[in-house]
Design a protein around this motif. Structure first.
Motif, short mmCIF file in Angstrom:
data_model
loop_
_atom_site.label_atom_id
_atom_site.label_comp_id
_atom_site.label_asym_id
_atom_site.label_seq_id
_atom_site.Cartn_x
_atom_site.Cartn_y
_atom_site.Cartn_z
N PHE A 1 1.77 -11.71 -2.97
CA PHE A 1 2.13 -10.48 -2.25
C PHE A 1 2.33 -9.39 -3.28
O PHE A 1 3.11 -9.56 -4.22
CB PHE A 1 3.39 -10.68 -1.44
CG PHE A 1 3.25 -11.68 -0.34
CD1 PHE A 1 2.91 -11.28 0.95
CD2 PHE A 1 3.42 -13.03 -0.59
CE1 PHE A 1 2.77 -12.21 1.96
CE2 PHE A 1 3.27 -13.95 0.41
CZ PHE A 1 2.94 -13.55 1.69
N THR A 2 1.59 -8.29 -3.11
CA THR A 2 1.66 -7.22 -4.10
C THR A 2 1.92 -5.91 -3.41
O THR A 2 1.25 -5.57 -2.43
CB THR A 2 0.33 -7.12 -4.87
OG1 THR A 2 -0.07 -8.44 -5.24
CG2 THR A 2 0.51 -6.27 -6.10
N LEU A 3 2.89 -5.17 -3.93
CA LEU A 3 3.14 -3.82 -3.45
C LEU A 3 2.54 -2.87 -4.47
O LEU A 3 2.97 -2.85 -5.63
CB LEU A 3 4.63 -3.56 -3.29
CG LEU A 3 5.06 -2.32 -2.51
CD1 LEU A 3 6.50 -2.44 -2.10
CD2 LEU A 3 4.86 -1.06 -3.30
N LEU A 4 1.54 -2.16 -4.08
CA LEU A 4 0.84 -1.27 -5.00
C LEU A 4 1.23 0.16 -4.75
O LEU A 4 0.97 0.70 -3.67
CB LEU A 4 -0.67 -1.41 -4.84
CG LEU A 4 -1.31 -2.70 -5.35
CD1 LEU A 4 -2.80 -2.66 -5.10
CD2 LEU A 4 -1.04 -2.87 -6.81
N ASN A 5 1.92 0.80 -5.72
CA ASN A 5 2.04 2.25 -5.69
C ASN A 5 0.79 2.81 -6.34
O ASN A 5 0.47 2.46 -7.48
CB ASN A 5 3.24 2.70 -6.50
CG ASN A 5 4.54 2.25 -5.85
OD1 ASN A 5 4.94 2.80 -4.85
ND2 ASN A 5 5.13 1.20 -6.41
N GLU A 6 0.11 3.69 -5.61
CA GLU A 6 -1.15 4.15 -6.20
C GLU A 6 -0.87 4.87 -7.51
O GLU A 6 -1.53 4.62 -8.52
CB GLU A 6 -1.88 5.10 -5.24
CG GLU A 6 -3.25 5.47 -5.77
CD GLU A 6 -3.94 6.50 -4.91
OE1 GLU A 6 -3.38 6.84 -3.86
OE2 GLU A 6 -5.03 6.95 -5.29
N ASP A 7 0.13 5.75 -7.51
CA ASP A 7 0.49 6.39 -8.77
C ASP A 7 1.97 6.71 -8.74
O ASP A 7 2.39 7.68 -8.12
CB ASP A 7 -0.33 7.66 -9.00
CG ASP A 7 -0.11 8.17 -10.41
OD1 ASP A 7 0.77 7.59 -11.10
OD2 ASP A 7 -0.80 9.11 -10.82
N ALA A 8 2.76 5.86 -9.42
CA ALA A 8 4.22 6.04 -9.35
C ALA A 8 4.63 7.34 -10.03
O ALA A 8 5.58 7.99 -9.63
CB ALA A 8 4.90 4.86 -10.04
N ALA A 9 3.86 7.72 -11.08
CA ALA A 9 4.31 8.86 -11.88
C ALA A 9 4.25 10.15 -11.07
O ALA A 9 4.97 11.09 -11.34
CB ALA A 9 3.43 8.97 -13.12
N ALA A 10 3.35 10.18 -10.07
CA ALA A 10 3.19 11.41 -9.30
C ALA A 10 4.00 11.28 -8.00
O ALA A 10 3.56 10.63 -7.06
CB ALA A 10 1.72 11.63 -8.99
N GLY A 11 5.17 11.83 -7.99
CA GLY A 11 5.93 11.94 -6.76
C GLY A 11 6.62 10.66 -6.35
O GLY A 11 7.16 9.92 -7.18
#
Lengths: 503, 668, 525
Positions: free
Chosen positions: A183-193
């Motif tokens: 099970f993976t939770l992917l933040n597409e881009d944590a650094a942005a917002g």
């Protein structure tokens, strides 16, 4: 040497006949002892495989009995017609989809009193509003008696979706005794917002996934792992639809096919060889949210869930605008996510849905015996088939490549797989689970033998090289040996003749 | 004794010879009892074919025996002619590059005029060093500081090496630039000796090295550490540095330890730039004891120098006939009495050019002398050459040299493993052609073979003597072989008692040893020594005739001279053939200086002949002492660098010639 | 040596809430005396109150693992093989202790080095050696490095020299209450991009944000020295701690056209520091100021102190200049900055014997006790009786300074030799150790593909007693063994077999030949 020996060399010690023969004999002995050693060190170990037994599998087919009994007491006069209609429906289905039913030996009759063991009993009841499944017993409201055959058959049909009725065979993952669920939770881009920094994954799994795993433990062992990634860019740019002021980023069907970006995403740990079923919760970045799935008419559809065949399931989660920059997903937010993960899991391991309207008697067992048994049978059938194919291809391979070594372990695996398979074919399996066990064991052994690293020879010299290299050694050594042998033999026979003539 | 057996016995010397080599099943002289033999033969399988075979073999052996001298001389002559034929271009093949990884002159170089300018500045400093005639230690400190200023760890090493002519003192400066991102296990060396091989000062070579150091520091593509060495004097400085870098071998040489070190050295380039500018780059390759670098290094340097540097390449400083001073040099190479129309002929010119190169190579290699500071590297399995900037009035200078060196280093930088194709046996005749081992080795081997035949011939002669047969044949044997004109001679075996011969051999070697000790000590000038020893030796040789008389009853014992000559020639032949694969030039030298005289050594009945022969051998044995310059040089090489030439001459050559002298001195 | 340090914060979370997992990143920039600049990246993730798996539980299925910041791939490797502590470093280059001082992370031996502390399992397939092999394979799969070749030929167990840097949990299995060290080095292994890429994937903020954004391959791999490190240790009070380190030594003098040592983050790494990584509890850049009196300027203004939670919004580009010098002039004599200066060479050019010589100098005014560890592959054999220890340049024998020496001889074709001894170094004293070695003759299958290059020997290690974290690695060595010319093996085989056949023929002939008396009648003509 003494003067005498000068006159007659054959009186010299080293000229004695027997000494010369001894010398020669020891040379020959050396050669004869050396040959097997040389053979042993330069040849490849090829143990013989049970070819005949495997060939004899060719014609065999797995047959699993499936007996249905109609409760004559409840059905009364209808029972005979039910039995008849059941048979005919099954036959017609078998005509349409032989690959789903050919291995089933379908038998129907009616019973009085207690249902016979290992049969699926059907009864009609006045007070029920909808069909109810209790273990192996299906009770249908009397006013739906006409639907009994279709209900029963679809219950016994593998890989069947409820609505719309159809099969999801293409989604089902290849059988393996062990699966790793990741099970993976992917933040597409944590650094942005906004970024999701936590989720109650353990609790959710125990609520939604664990019961299924528990019930299918006969089929597979599961290990579970989960992680959160903070940077997972998409390999493509979603299509932008703007109706009025609010803008939607859409994933077309082509996008869905290439959604996973293996170059950038590290989804599972490659620590074991078990096949992995991925469950990805994708949180798009601000620049890409809201992210929706488009239908063929490129309109956003309601669902934000999709399954990648035999790979896993993906759920898109568009964060509401009012969440804090570092967000922790709560159970309420996760419920629908994990319920869809559950559905996807069922698809992937091949559990067919209950027909519409049918309900299970005890709600804490999400899968009924009908579904499980159907799955067992199907899997057993598939495993037996693929195991047989694997064994046959091993034989073919070994036959084709003369330099392929066959070690002890390979032979043992092949034999084990073979015997398990033979047991499977020989037996009559009223309990599908046990058939499954044999089939899976056979499959496991067969594929282990097939992928045995010892099968590829590490170092071997082609024959012509051997000869090219050894000829300068062996030819000159062999020639004098052979010549002397002939000469000695002839001399010895001459002596014997002379002795005989002398006496 | 039966006629048949006599027939057998007559040929027995060569039968005896072939007994040694062809495991014949005959040659056992049998005594009478024909009937028994007949019976036994009948018992065995029919032996006619064998008899025929043996007869054939005997015939061949007999022929060899008869024409032995012709054979010997033939081989000897062929060998010498072959040696003379080596310069012919027909024997030679074009050079090529064996190792594909080298890729010579495939890179674009970064050495530019800024670096040339820096080199010029260095040159001023170095020249000022010379003007202020600083001590070598101060010089070394200056160099080390210059290296350190360009950020390369540097240090100095002082050494003192005792020789017969006083002690050699000096100080080397060196710096080790450890290449980025490498573990420092491999290294290449760029070196310049303070003295050029011309004898002058190698100022520009030194400044080139200094400038290269600063230049290379600024690039990160080096895969091997680069060691810069500025060695003192010409050879001894580099010798001291190398023996300190590897294990110091000679205990009585005091070489200081190195305070910084790097890994295994693979390649070394020695830069020798004596003039103020140069027209060609000459390659010097010979190392100590005749060692040579891998030919790939030379070939790739040639390619690079011509394509990247734009500088033509020479062997040594020999101009080709096509270039201006070339013809003059080659003309002067020929003897003057040759008519001009011969000397000017193109083929003769070509022959002369190649012969000149080969001869120079022979001289270096035979003496085991290093033709430059590079020669000291080879003994540590390092491929090294000297780039000699042939002095002239231009057109080239630091720019071309720098580019060539940089590109050559980049080429060597490509190597992931050492140059390993067995590419060490060659004689380079022109920059672009060379002799393969197969085309030059036989010449010397032929000479060795002729010596060996001679020796074996003598050996057999010592073992058997032909005497009158005073035996009346019995009737039946007359019948047996009725050939009328069968000579009444027979061969009888003789004792070969080697003790005396070995005594002589040992004595001669001891004499050689004593000579070696004497000249190593340098107690007196060798020229005078020559004038003393040679006559003494002559007289002693002549005296042997009267003193060293063999025992009178020598009918059944071999005479001393024959035995001595046999041993002498066999030993010489073995020596030559073994040497030929280690150091071809030396073998060739021995083949000429030993092969001819030893072949003609023989005792003579007439006294004057004997006296003259003795004189010749005496001169051959000790005449070379008169060349005192060569002698001292050889001794220096032996004492400082461990070159084997001097001991070899004293301990091997002299004794052999002496033995030959004894042979011809003795009474027959 | 006195250093003063300046802080530049990208972000700082005053973490009162003890989250289960915590991530801190840190970059230390240190100008060196020879104009270079040492950069030390450190990314450490803490898995709070986690306990390493016990080897006795290896047979059974593992409990399911849930990670947020800790890299799952690595975490699962640790669980799978029950590794409480391991250290992996892959470096290219030769660390110059004398000029660069001690590195921020001690493991700077050239090539790859892997060492792990493991408790023994209960079954065969979970034995230490099996898991050691499995660990190598998993790690080489993870980092695309050929660590799999760290077989028994390279593996030793020098427990005294490589003590665990954390704690080791008590083993549950009875009578197995012992941990064992496994240590191996591959001196020829080099770092390159395919190692760095998977390395970066283990970070929460791989390449877009935070300090990791500076790890730009082209700049890193043009440096004079660079190395990756993975360090996992367990502290009973805190939990499992993973530290990923990247160390680089950049030469700004070489890269600048006018040969100055000025540097900016831009000039060093090709980009300035972008927005901070917002899951990091703290991300800090430290600049260590040079001690020499050269006048330099540093911008922007460093932070003095930070309280509460704070995060930088703009890019950060640190600039350091030496305005007075127009081009950098290398210092002529540099006093060694490390405690010990070690020089190790393999002398002798023969292919059968050689001499290993080690020169150790104590640069400190106090005596130093240190472990001395030599690990030699079997094909280089020590002659221990030739071991000599001399002091100073006069060569005074002081064998008494080398004490409690333990030597594990090698097994040919199987295991390496290991020499572990204690050295007592008097203040400012130089010790010369020399040891004669024999070089083995290898089977032709044992030669590496590039046989003519030679064999790499692992570096020796010096571990001071008082400061184990200041390990000192000597440079690796290359040894030439007798090597056939592999360009023509078949010729060699054919030639030798012909020779053997010849000898056999003549010998056999001689033994079997039957001598007979033959009547030979020669016509004389």
């Amino acid at each position: 040497m003494s003067g005498h020996s000068l006159k007659d060399p054959s009186t010299l010690l080293f000229q004695k006949q027997w000494i010369r023969r001894w010398i020669f004999g020891s040379y020959m002995a050396l050669v004869l002892l050396g040959l097997p050693l040389w053979w042993r060190t330069t040849s490849i170990e090829r143990l013989s495989l049970p070819t005949l037994r495997i060939d004899s599998l060719g014609g065999k087919e797995l047959h699993l009995p499936l007996s249905v009994a109609i409760d004559a007491a409840s059905t009364g006069t209808l029972s005979d017609s039910l039995v008849h209609r059941l048979r005919s429906t099954f036959e017609s289905r078998k005509e349409q989809a032989p690959n789903l039913y050919s291995h089933l030996e379908f038998s129907v009759d009616s019973f009085q009193g207690a249902a016979p063991p290992d049969t699926y009993s059907v009864s009609l009841s006045e007070d029920a509003q909808f069909p109810i499944i209790q273990n192996k017993h299906l009770s249908v409201p009397i006013h739906q008696a006409s639907k009994v055959p279709d209900l029963l058959i679809s219950l016994l049909t593998p890989y069947e979706t409820a609505s719309p009725p159809g099969t999801f065979r293409h989604l089902v993952a290849k059988y393996s005794p062990r699966y790793r669920l990741s099970f993976t939770l992917l933040n597409e881009d944590a650094a942005a917002g906004k970024v999701v920094v936590g989720w109650d994954v353990a609790k959710m799994i125990s609520r939604w996934i664990a019961p299924i795993l528990e019930q299918t433990s006969e089929l597979h062992n599961f290990t579970i792992e989960s992680q959160i990634r903070f940077y997972a860019p998409l390999a493509f740019e979603p299509r932008i639809l703007s109706n009025g002021e609010d803008m939607v980023h859409g994933l077309t069907q082509e996008h869905l096919k290439v959604f996973v970006n293996p170059a950038e995403w590290t989804l599972a740990s490659g620590v074991s060889n078990d096949p992995v079923l991925h469950f990805v919760l994708f949180v798009p970045s601000d620049s890409h949210s809201p992210l929706r799935i488009l239908n063929d008419a490129s309109q956003p559809i309601f669902s934000d869930v999709f399954v990648l065949p035999q790979w896993g399931g993906i759920v898109l989660l568009n964060l509401p605008t009012d969440v804090p920059p570092k967000h922790h997903l709560t159970e309420t937010e996760l419920d629908h996510v994990f319920s869809s993960f559950q559905t996807q899991l069922r698809r992937l391991i091949g559990v067919s849905d209950l027909p519409p309207g049918v309900q299970s008697a005890d709600p804490d067992r999400p899968l009924t015996d009908f579904q499980l048994d159907t799955l067992y049978r199907q899997r057993a059938f598939e495993n037996a088939g693929s195991s047989k194919e694997t064994l046959q291809s091993i034989i073919k391979l070994v036959h084709q490549i003369p330099n392929m070594p066959v070690g002890q372990d390979v032979r043992d695996d092949v034999r084990g797989a073979l015997s398990a398979l033979e047991v499977l074919y020989a037996g009559v399996w009223r309990v599908p689970a046990s058939a499954l066990q044999h089939s899976s064991r056979s499959l496991a052994l067969a594929s282990r033998a097939f992928f045995n690293p010892g099968m590829l020879a590490l170092l071997y010299f082609p024959a012509e090289h051997k000869y090219a290299v050894y000829t300068p050694l062996f030819a000159p050594v062999a020639v004098p040996l052979v010549v002397t042998l002939l000469r000695e033999v002839s001399a010895w026979r001459k002596d014997r003749r002379e002795k005989r003539s002398a006496t | 004794m039966s006629g048949r057996s006599r027939a057998v016995v007559r040929w027995s010397p060569w039968a005896g010879l072939q007994d040694k080599f062809t495991m014949s099943s005959s040659g056992i002289p049998l005594i009478g009892l024909v009937d028994r033999i007949r019976r036994r033969i009948r018992q065995l399988r029919p032996s006619g074919d064998i008899a025929a075979r043996i007869r054939k073999r005997k015939k061949v052996a007999a022929a060899v025996g008869k024409y032995l001298d012709v054979l010997r001389l033939g081989l000897l002559a062929t060998g010498c002619l072959w040696l003379l034929a080596l310069p012919l271009s027909h024997l030679q093949s074009g050079t090529y590059i064996d190792e594909n990884a080298l890729q010579p002159s495939q890179v674009n170089t970064y050495w530019d005029w800024g670096d040339v300018h820096r080199a010029d500045k260095f040159l001023q400093d170095v020249t000022s060093l010379l003007d202020r005639n600083l001590s070598s230690a101060e010089r070394a400190v200056f160099f080390a500081t210059e290296f350190a200023k360009s950020g390369i760890p540097s240090s100095t090493q002082r050494y003192s090496i005792p020789t017969a002519r006083g002690v050699l003192n000096g100080t080397n400066a060196y710096a080790i630039f450890s290449a980025p991102r490498t573990s420092g296990t491999e290294a290449v060396v760029i070196s310049a000796s303070w003295k050029s091989l011309t004898g002058g000062y190698n100022l520009r070579g030194v400044s080139t090295v200094l400038s290269l150091a600063t230049f290379m520091k600024h690039y990160s593509h080096w895969s091997k550490d680069i060691i810069f060495v500025i060695s003192d004097s010409h050879l001894d400085g580099m010798h001291a540095w190398l023996s300190a870098y590897h294990t110091p071998t000679n205990p009585n040489q005091d070489v200081g330890p190195l305070s910084i070190a790097s890994g295994v050295i693979w390649t070394a380039l020695n830069i020798d730039y004596p003039g103020h500018s140069f027209s060609h780059l000459g390659v010097f390759r010979e190392g100590l004891n005749g060692r040579l670098p891998n030919q790939d290094l030379i070939n790739s340097f040639r390619v690079i120098s011509q394509h990247t540097g734009g500088v033509p390449v020479l062997l040594y400083d020999h101009y080709e006939p096509s270039e201006f001073p070339g013809r003059e040099q080659i003309r002067s190479f020929f003897p003057t009495w040759l008519p001009d129309w011969i000397r000017e002929h193109e083929d003769v010119m070509e022959y002369g050019y190649r012969a000149k190169n080969i001869l120079r190579h022979f001289v270096y290699q035979a003496k085991g002398r290093a033709s430059g500071a590079h020669g000291l590297f080879h003994q540590y399995r390092i491929d090294a050459i000297t780039l000699f900037a042939v002095p002239s009035n231009g057109p080239h200078g630091f720019h071309a040299l720098g580019r060539t060196v940089e590109s050559t280093l980049r080429t060597m930088n490509n190597l992931l493993e050492r140059l390993h194709a067995s590419f060490f046996f060659y004689i380079i005749t022109t920059p672009s052609s060379f002799l393969k081992i197969g085309s030059y080795l036989p010449s010397v081997v032929l000479v060795a073979a002729s010596l060996m035949f001679g020796g074996l011939g003598e050996w057999v002669k010592a073992g058997w003597v032909e005497v009158k047969d005073e035996y009346m044949p019995s009737e039946k044997e007359k019948v047996a072989n009725a050939t009328p004109n069968s000579p009444k001679k027979k061969w009888i075996a003789r004792r070969r008692d080697l003790l005396d011969a070995f005594m002589v051999v040992v004595t001669s070697h001891l004499a050689g040893l004593s000579i070696f000790v004497v000249i190593c000590g340098e107690w007196l000038d060798t020229t005078r020594l020559a004038y003393i020893i040679t006559p003494m030796c002559w007289v002693t040789l002549v005296l042997f005739r009267f003193t060293l008389r063999p025992p009178p009853a020598s009918a059944n014992a071999a005479p001393l001279p024959v035995l001595l000559k046999a041993i002498n020639m066999c030993l010489a032949s073995t020596l030559i053939s073994v040497t030929s694969v280690l150091n071809f030039s030396l073998a060739a030298l021995l083949a000429i200086t030993l092969g001819v005289p030893l072949s003609f050594s023989a005792p003579s009945r007439s006294l004057p002949v004997c006296v003259t022969k003795c004189a010749v051998y005496a001169v051959l044995a000790f005449g070379w002492l008169a060349l005192s310059g060569e002698v001292t040089q050889a001794i220096w090489d032996w004492q400082v660098l461990g070159v084997w030439f001097a001991p070899l001459v004293c301990l091997i050559y002299v004794p052999f010639v002496l033995q030959a002298g004894v042979v011809s001195g003795l009474a027959p | 040596m006195r250093w003063s340090i300046l802080f530049f914060f990208l972000s700082w979370r005053f973490s009162v809430t003890a989250a289960v997992e915590e991530y801190r990143e840190e970059l230390t920039l240190r100008p060196l005396v020879d104009g270079k600049l040492a950069a030390h990246f450190s990314f450490s993730t803490l898995l709070r109150s986690a306990v390493p798996r016990d080897p006795s539980s290896l047979g059974t299925d593992d409990t399911s693992q849930h990670y947020t910041l800790f890299p799952l791939a690595l975490g699962q490797i640790l669980r799978e093989h029950a590794i409480p502590e391991f250290h992996l470093t892959i470096n290219s280059g030769k660390w110059d202790y004398d000029r660069w001082g001690h590195p921020g992370e001690p493991g700077v031996g050239s090539g790859a080095e892997l060492w792990a502390w493991m408790g023994d399992g209960t079954a065969v397939q979970t034995s230490i050696d099996a898991r050691w092999k499995a660990l190598q394979n998993s790690l080489s799969g993870l980092f695309c490095a050929s660590l799999g070749s760290m077989d028994a030929l390279h593996t030793t167990s020098p427990a005294n020299a490589f003590l665990p840097t954390g704690d080791l949990p008590r083993l549950l299995a009875p009578a197995r209450d012992a941990y064992t060290l496994r240590h191996a080095t591959l001196p020829a292994e080099r770092v390159c991009t395919e190692n760095l890429t998977p390395f970066l994937k283990l970070l929460p903020c791989p390449s877009r944000a935070g300090i990791a954004a500076l790890l730009e391959p082209h700049r890193i791999f043009d440096a004079d020295w660079h190395g990756l490190g993975v360090h996992v240790r367990w502290r009973a009070d805190r939990g499992v701690q993973l530290t990923l380190t990247v160390q680089v030594v950049l030469d700004s003098v070489r890269t600048s056209t006018e040969r100055r040592r000025d540097w900016t983050l831009e000039s060093l790494f090709g980009r300035s520091l972008p927005r901070s990584c917002n899951v990091a509890s703290s991300s800090v850049v430290l600049v260590t100021l040079p001690s020499d009196e050269s006048a330099y300027t540093l911008s922007p203004e460093p932070h003095v102190s930070i309280e509460g939670t704070w995060s930088r919004t703009s890019d950060l580009n640190i600039v350091m200049k030496w305005p007075e010098e127009e081009r950098f002039s290398y210092p002529l004599n540099i006093p060694p900055l490390s405690d010990l200066s070690v020089r190790r060479t393999l002398k002798g050019s023969s292919q059968t014997h050689g001499e290993l010589s080690v020169v150790v100098r104590n640069n400190r005014p106090v005596p130093v006790r240190t472990h001395y560890l030599e690990t030699m592959p079997w094909h280089v054999e020590f002659f221990l009786h030739t071991l000599t220890v001399t002091c100073g340049d006069r060569g005074v024998d002081c064998a008494s300074l080398l004490t409690n020496m333990t030597y594990t001889p090698s097994r040919p074709h199987a295991t390496p030799a290991q020499l572990l001894a204690t050295l007592e170094l008097p203040p400012h004293e130089t010790l010369h150790l020399s040891l004669r070695v024999r070089k083995a003759f290898l089977r032709y299958t044992e030669h590496p593909p590039d046989a003519q290059r030679g064999w790499d020997l692992p570096p020796a290690v010096f571990v001071p007693f008082d400061a184990p974290h200041r390990r000192i690695y000597t440079p690796a060595l290359l040894v030439d063994l007798a090597t056939p010319d592999f360009s023509m093996p078949y010729n060699v085989i054919i030639m030798s077999s012909t020779l053997i056949a010849l000898i056999f023929g003549s010998l056999f002939n001689m033994l079997i030949r039957r001598f007979v008396v033959i009547e030979v009648d020669v016509k004389v003509d």
